[in-house]
Structure formats: structure tokens, C-alpha cells
Design a protein around this motif. Structure first.
Motif, PDB file in Angstrom:
ATOM      1  N   GLN A  73      76.480  -9.507 -20.516  1.00  0.00           N
ATOM      2  CA  GLN A  73      75.057  -9.622 -20.581  1.00  0.00           C
ATOM      3  C   GLN A  73      75.185 -11.439 -19.030  1.00  0.00           C
ATOM      4  N   THR A  74      76.642 -12.065 -19.254  1.00  0.00           N
ATOM      5  CA  THR A  74      76.770 -13.128 -18.324  1.00  0.00           C
ATOM      6  C   THR A  74      76.934 -12.979 -16.660  1.00  0.00           C
ATOM      7  N   LEU A  75      77.653 -12.072 -16.855  1.00  0.00           N
ATOM      8  CA  LEU A  75      77.703 -11.261 -15.402  1.00  0.00           C
ATOM      9  C   LEU A  75      76.723 -10.651 -14.835  1.00  0.00           C
ATOM     10  N   GLN A  76      75.992 -10.455 -15.270  1.00  0.00           N
ATOM     11  CA  GLN A  76      74.378  -9.454 -15.237  1.00  0.00           C
ATOM     12  C   GLN A  76      73.559 -10.144 -14.839  1.00  0.00           C
ATOM     13  N   ALA A  77      74.137 -11.520 -15.988  1.00  0.00           N
ATOM     14  CA  ALA A  77      72.727 -13.427 -15.329  1.00  0.00           C
ATOM     15  C   ALA A  77      72.699 -13.583 -13.885  1.00  0.00           C
ATOM     16  N   LEU A  78      74.139 -13.818 -13.722  1.00  0.00           N
ATOM     17  CA  LEU A  78      74.746 -14.375 -12.393  1.00  0.00           C
ATOM     18  C   LEU A  78      74.217 -12.964 -11.273  1.00  0.00           C
ATOM     19  N   GLY A  79      74.724 -12.188 -10.957  1.00  0.00           N
ATOM     20  CA  GLY A  79      74.294 -10.902 -10.352  1.00  0.00           C
ATOM     21  C   GLY A  79      72.832 -10.869  -9.662  1.00  0.00           C
ATOM     22  N   GLU A  80      72.076 -11.635 -10.859  1.00  0.00           N
ATOM     23  CA  GLU A  80      70.496 -12.130 -10.723  1.00  0.00           C
ATOM     24  C   GLU A  80      70.515 -12.787  -9.544  1.00  0.00           C
ATOM     25  N   ILE A  81      71.084 -14.125  -9.277  1.00  0.00           N
ATOM     26  CA  ILE A  81      70.750 -14.943  -8.534  1.00  0.00           C
ATOM     27  C   ILE A  81      70.878 -14.728  -6.934  1.00  0.00           C
ATOM     28  N   VAL A  82      72.405 -13.754  -6.310  1.00  0.00           N
ATOM     29  CA  VAL A  82      72.931 -13.441  -5.445  1.00  0.00           C
ATOM     30  C   VAL A  82      71.843 -11.909  -5.688  1.00  0.00           C
ATOM     31  N   GLY A  83      71.222 -11.259  -5.963  1.00  0.00           N
ATOM     32  CA  GLY A  83      71.443  -9.758  -5.907  1.00  0.00           C
ATOM     33  C   GLY A  83      71.791  -8.631  -6.355  1.00  0.00           C
ATOM     34  N   GLU A  84      72.858  -8.320  -6.722  1.00  0.00           N
ATOM     35  CA  GLU A  84      73.580  -7.409  -7.293  1.00  0.00           C
ATOM     36  C   GLU A  84      73.109  -6.596  -8.926  1.00  0.00           C
ATOM     37  N   THR A  85      72.366  -7.964  -9.490  1.00  0.00           N
ATOM     38  CA  THR A  85      71.900  -6.809 -10.599  1.00  0.00           C
ATOM     39  C   THR A  85      70.059  -6.999 -10.592  1.00  0.00           C
ATOM     40  N   THR A  86      69.323  -7.289  -9.156  1.00  0.00           N
ATOM     41  CA  THR A  86      68.442  -8.053  -9.371  1.00  0.00           C
ATOM     42  C   THR A  86      67.487  -6.973  -9.332  1.00  0.00           C
ATOM     43  N   PRO A  87      65.943  -7.082 -10.699  1.00  0.00           N
ATOM     44  CA  PRO A  87      65.276  -5.794 -10.444  1.00  0.00           C
ATOM     45  C   PRO A  87      64.529  -4.852  -9.319  1.00  0.00           C
ATOM     46  N   ASP A  88      64.871  -4.030  -8.715  1.00  0.00           N
ATOM     47  CA  ASP A  88      63.449  -3.830  -8.148  1.00  0.00           C
ATOM     48  C   ASP A  88      62.462  -4.198  -8.320  1.00  0.00           C
ATOM     49  N   GLU A  89      61.358  -4.567  -8.687  1.00  0.00           N
ATOM     50  CA  GLU A  89      60.527  -4.693  -9.055  1.00  0.00           C
ATOM     51  C   GLU A  89      60.499  -6.497  -8.106  1.00  0.00           C
ATOM     52  N   MET A  90      60.972  -7.529  -9.107  1.00  0.00           N
ATOM     53  CA  MET A  90      61.680  -8.905  -8.373  1.00  0.00           C
ATOM     54  C   MET A  90      61.903  -8.570  -7.029  1.00  0.00           C
ATOM     55  N   LEU A  91      62.872  -7.659  -6.394  1.00  0.00           N
ATOM     56  CA  LEU A  91      63.178  -7.632  -4.935  1.00  0.00           C
ATOM     57  C   LEU A  91      62.241  -7.591  -4.217  1.00  0.00           C
ATOM     58  N   GLU A  92      60.954  -6.105  -5.074  1.00  0.00           N
ATOM     59  CA  GLU A  92      59.696  -6.455  -3.989  1.00  0.00           C
ATOM     60  C   GLU A  92      58.960  -7.221  -3.837  1.00  0.00           C
ATOM     61  N   GLN A  93      59.198  -8.412  -4.396  1.00  0.00           N
ATOM     62  CA  GLN A  93      58.183  -9.811  -4.751  1.00  0.00           C
ATOM     63  C   GLN A  93      58.465 -10.665  -4.788  1.00  0.00           C
ATOM     64  N   ILE A  94      59.547 -10.773  -4.129  1.00  0.00           N
ATOM     65  CA  ILE A  94      60.530 -11.744  -3.459  1.00  0.00           C
ATOM     66  C   ILE A  94      60.711 -11.638  -1.814  1.00  0.00           C
ATOM     67  N   PHE A  95      60.402 -10.490  -1.142  1.00  0.00           N
ATOM     68  CA  PHE A  95      60.803 -10.001   0.649  1.00  0.00           C
ATOM     69  C   PHE A  95      59.229 -10.085   0.478  1.00  0.00           C
ATOM     70  N   SER A  96      57.710 -10.056  -0.523  1.00  0.00           N
ATOM     71  CA  SER A  96      56.595  -9.312  -0.028  1.00  0.00           C
ATOM     72  C   SER A  96      56.237 -10.738   0.075  1.00  0.00           C
ATOM     73  N   GLU A  97      56.688 -11.787  -0.375  1.00  0.00           N
ATOM     74  CA  GLU A  97      56.182 -13.008   0.750  1.00  0.00           C
ATOM     75  C   GLU A  97      56.506 -14.141   1.588  1.00  0.00           C
TER      76      GLU A  97
END
Length: 460
Positions: free
Chosen positions: A431-455
Motif C-alpha cells: 500500500q505504501t508503494l501504491q501511494a508513492l506510485g500515485e505521486i508520479v503517475g504509476e498507479t494514479t486512477p484514470d479518473e484522476m488523470l483525466e481531472q489533472i489533464f483537463s486543467e
């Protein structure tokens, strides 16, 4: 859902409006053959034979008729921003002309790019990580040299490398734990207990430091909130205008001129700031004035720095903030204003304010406004300049993921200390690796990616 990146996209990469040059960007497998339908080089060289990343002079044609004199640049994959074939058309910057050329590109087989889709493709194709993608957008929106330094470090991949180093430590421990689960007779955890504990402790310490950097990183990007507060007619609006070096707020001898908050962006010593003028705080039965005071108090509660303005001619040191704000918790400068009208006799502040920084000024004197600006810089700079040269988290998304990673990492340390089963330890480390991966985009959910790039803007 993330848009398909198999088709060819196009968009205007420059700002809307008339300009000397507009740039239309095309990315995808059909970028070169599509552009070849529209572009005729003056040299006669076919587009497919043009050199990489070299501007070529020619014409955009519509059904054989010249439409505009342009420069065209071919960037073949993987050596392009998106890691796909990219063509950029540098045309004259008329609004209508640019749109006509874009429509020709779309009619030839491309589709309109979504906001941020070019950067999204760079991320999906592995050319940049998510922190670099965010830095690309932050670079466009940067408001100060300090923010540029911060963003450039992130764009260079410094944050990615720091997160990767943390992940490497956790991954090493997780590998031993999994080996202990698969081969319990070898007792890998016991054999490496001191080294495991040292790696987890170091990783936790690094995460704490990184999380601690987030507030400064966010303030450097979004600006320090500096709120002017005080009773009516003490000179808050005059000070705002003086700090901005322009007449932004209405100044009047009549109390209560400012009824709402007025927020303006500026830089102070290279640090981005939001100066917020507020309504004078005093007892009142006027409904509109009460609403203005309520908004003033709400602004003060969110301040990074308070300028408490006091009229030296008619001073009042009563608790104007109605016990809603702890002045000891928020950096505060007591600004004694109107010294030009006060005279030369000594001015004394109450004992309960002696620990606060106090500065005596006249808002109409440029040299006094320079002194106040210098004092504000001293208060807000802190370690900002030094930290901008290092690695830090720069937005709330990154901070939340890092905080989640720290929670799971501390759980893992507790599991190790209390001798819980390897399976529970493995779950916490994963779970630690999962959360760290979210910072750099390795495990970031698709809906969050969509939100980031929509800006992002469409052409980026």
C-alpha cells in the motif's frame, strides 16, 4: 476514461487572439501524411524527406490554392514532445486564418485535441512522469522567478527521482518479506532485521521531510495570502495601492468605503503573493457591512500573513478579530499608519502586542512602502528561496498521496516492531508503494488523470 491515443490529434498551441505567429500542433501516426496534403515546401522537398526539427518554408494550400505563407517543423517519433510523430505549422497569427488552417487539418483526418492531451500522450508514452506533466502546466502559469525555479526542478525529474529512491527502499524490504513468506525456513526478516528497520526509518523520515515541504511548495505556486485587516478608515486600501504601485482600491475619508474583499496578485521580492484588502471590522447593524465583515474574517482565517493596520491618530488595539483568529498562530505585522499626521512624540503599543513585529509608516510615502514591502518579504521568504532550489511537493494531490504513503509505512513499522505476521507487513508495504506510485503517475486512477489533464489548455 482516458481518451484513445491511437488517432491523430490537432490543436492550436498558441494563445487565442491576433498575434504575429500562431502554431498549430498535430500529433499521431497520420501527422506527416496529413500535413503533406496541405503543405508545399518552396524547395519542393516532400514533407516525408524533411530533416527532423528543422523549420521549412512553404505554403499551406486549400485545394491547390495558396492560403498562407508558413514555416513547418517535423518531429519524428520518439524524439518529440509526445513521443509520436509531430508536425507544427507556424502560420500568421490571425484568429480567422488560424482557425481556417486548423479546420483543414481536422478535415484531412485529425480530430480536435482535448485539453492537455498532448501532454497526456507524453505521459502515457513514458516520455515524462506525472510530476513532470504537472510541471509543464505549472511552467505556463508561473508568476515569479521563484516559482520557475521550483517548476524547472520538477520538470527535470528531481521529484520523480526522489520518489523512486523511496520506492527502491520499500521494494527491497518487500522482496525480503515475500521471500520470508515463500521460504519461511530461511527467516529472511530475522536475518536482516536491523537493515529492514533502518531502511523503513530512513524512508519514513524522508517522507516526513517531503510532506513538510508541500505547504511551502503550494504557496510558491499559488502565492502567499497576505490579508490587510483593521478598523474602518485606517488606510488599508491606501496600503494595498501602495504595495501594488497602482490605484486598485477606492480610497476615501469616509469610513466603510470597502464593503467586500479585494484581491490582487503581485510579487514581493520575487515571491508570488495575493494581497487581500478587507472591510473595516467594527460593531454594526448594517446588513451589508456585516456581510463584508464576515468575509473579512473568513479571509483573515486563511491568511499566511496578516497586516493589522492601526491608525496612529485614532489608535484602537481592541481584539478586532472577534476571537476567531489566534494572532500567535499566523505571522502578523502590526502596521502603524499615518505617521505623517501623527507628529514626533513617542507612540506606544500595548504590552500584549510587544512580541509582534511592528512597523511605522505613512502609506503616501514611497520609501515607507518600500520598507513595508521589505518587511513582508522577510516574513514570507523564510526558507522558500532555498527550498525552491531543492525537491518538494507542489500541489495538494501529491501531498495527500505522500501522507497516505506515510500512514501505511508507519503501520508497516508497527507490524515489524510488534511481530505481526509477514502477510500484514507485506500488505502495508504494498500500500505504501501504491501511494508513492500515485505521486508520479504509476498507479494514479484514470479518473484522476483525466481531472489533472483537463486543467491544461487544449494546445498543450
Amino acid at each position: 476514461m482516458i481518451s484513445s491515443h491511437e488517432d491523430t490529434i490537432a490543436g492550436i498551441a498558441t494563445a487565442f487572439g491576433e498575434a504575429g505567429v500562431s502554431i498549430i500542433r498535430i500529433s499521431g501516426d497520420l501527422a506527416l501524411p496529413l500535413a503533406e496534403k496541405l503543405f508545399k515546401a518552396k524547395s519542393g522537398v516532400p514533407l516525408q524527406q524533411m530533416r527532423n526539427r528543422i523549420l521549412t518554408y512553404g505554403w499551406i494550400e486549400n485545394e491547390g490554392h495558396p492560403l498562407d505563407e508558413v514555416l513547418l517543423c517535423v518531429m519524428r517519433k520518439p524524439h518529440s514532445f509526445t513521443a509520436e510523430d509531430v508536425v507544427e505549422i507556424h502560420c500568421h497569427g490571425g484568429v480567422y486564418l488560424t482557425q481556417v488552417i486548423l479546420n483543414l487539418v481536422l478535415n484531412a483526418g485529425a480530430r480536435m485535441a482535448n485539453p492537455g492531451e498532448f501532454t497526456q500522450r507524453a505521459f502515457l508514452n513514458g516520455r515524462i512522469d506525472l510530476t513532470q506533466a504537472e510541471a509543464t502546466n505549472d511552467l505556463i502559469q508561473a508568476k515569479s522567478l521563484l516559482e520557475l525555479d521550483l517548476v524547472i526542478n520538477q520538470l527535470k525529474g528531481k521529484l520523480f527521482r526522489r520518489i523512486s529512491a523511496l520506492k527502491d527502499q520499500i521494494t527491497w524490504v518487500l522482496a525480503l518479506v515475500n521471500a520470508d513468506i515463500d521460504f519461511p525456513e530461511e527467516d529472511q526478516i530475522f536475518a536482516h532485521r536491523d537493515l529492514i528497520d533502518a531502511k523503513l526509518t530512513t524512508a519514513a523520515s524522508d517522507l516526513v521531510t517531503l510532506i513538510g515541504s508541500a505547504d511551502t511548495g503550494i504557496k510558491i505556486r499559488e502565492g502567499y495570502k497576505i490579508v490587510l485587516t483593521g478598523k474602518p478608515n485606517v488606510g488599508k486600501s491606501s496600503i494595498l495601492n501602495g504595495l501594488l504601485e497602482e490605484s486598485r482600491a477606492i480610497v476615501s475619508q469616509m469610513p466603510g468605503t470597502t464593503r467586500d474583499t479585494i484581491e490582487e496578485s503581485c510579487t514581493i521580492g520575487g515571491i508570488p503573493a495575493s494581497l487581500i484588502d478587507t472591510a473595516g471590522i467594527q460593531p454594526t447593524t448594517d446588513a451589508i457591512e456585516q456581510e463584508g465583515i464576515s468575509r473579512a474574517l473568513a479571509a483573515v482565517e486563511k491568511a499566511d500573513l496578516i497586516l493589522w493596520v492601526i491608525d496612529m491618530i485614532n489608535p484602537s488595539f481592541e481584539n478586532q478579530l472577534e476571537n476567531r483568529v489566534d494572532l500567535s498562530a499566523i505571522p502578523t505585522i502590526i502596521v502603524l499608519n499615518k505617521k505623517d499626521l501623527y507628529g514626533t512624540e513617542p507612540f506606544t503599543v500595548p504590552e500584549f502586542l510587544t512580541d509582534q513585529k511592528c512597523i511605522t509608516i505613512s502609506a503616501i510615502l514611497d520609501k515607507d512602502m518600500t520598507r513595508l514591502r521589505d518587511e513582508i518579504y522577510h516574513q514570507i521568504s523564510g526558507q522558500g528561496q532555498k527550498m525552491a532550489e531543492e525537491t518538494m511537493l507542489t500541489n495538494l494531490r501529491q501531498k495527500k498521496s505522500a501522507e497516505t504513503a506515510l500512514i501505511y509505512l508507519n503501520n508497516a513499522k508497527d507490524s515489524l516492531d510488534q511481530g505481526f505476521g509477514q502477510e500484514l507487513l507485506a500488505v502495508d508495504l504494498s500500500q505504501t508503494l501504491q501511494a508513492l506510485g500515485e505521486i508520479v503517475g504509476e498507479t494514479t486512477p484514470d479518473e484522476m488523470l483525466e481531472q489533472i489533464f483537463s486543467e491544461f489548455c487544449i494546445g498543450k
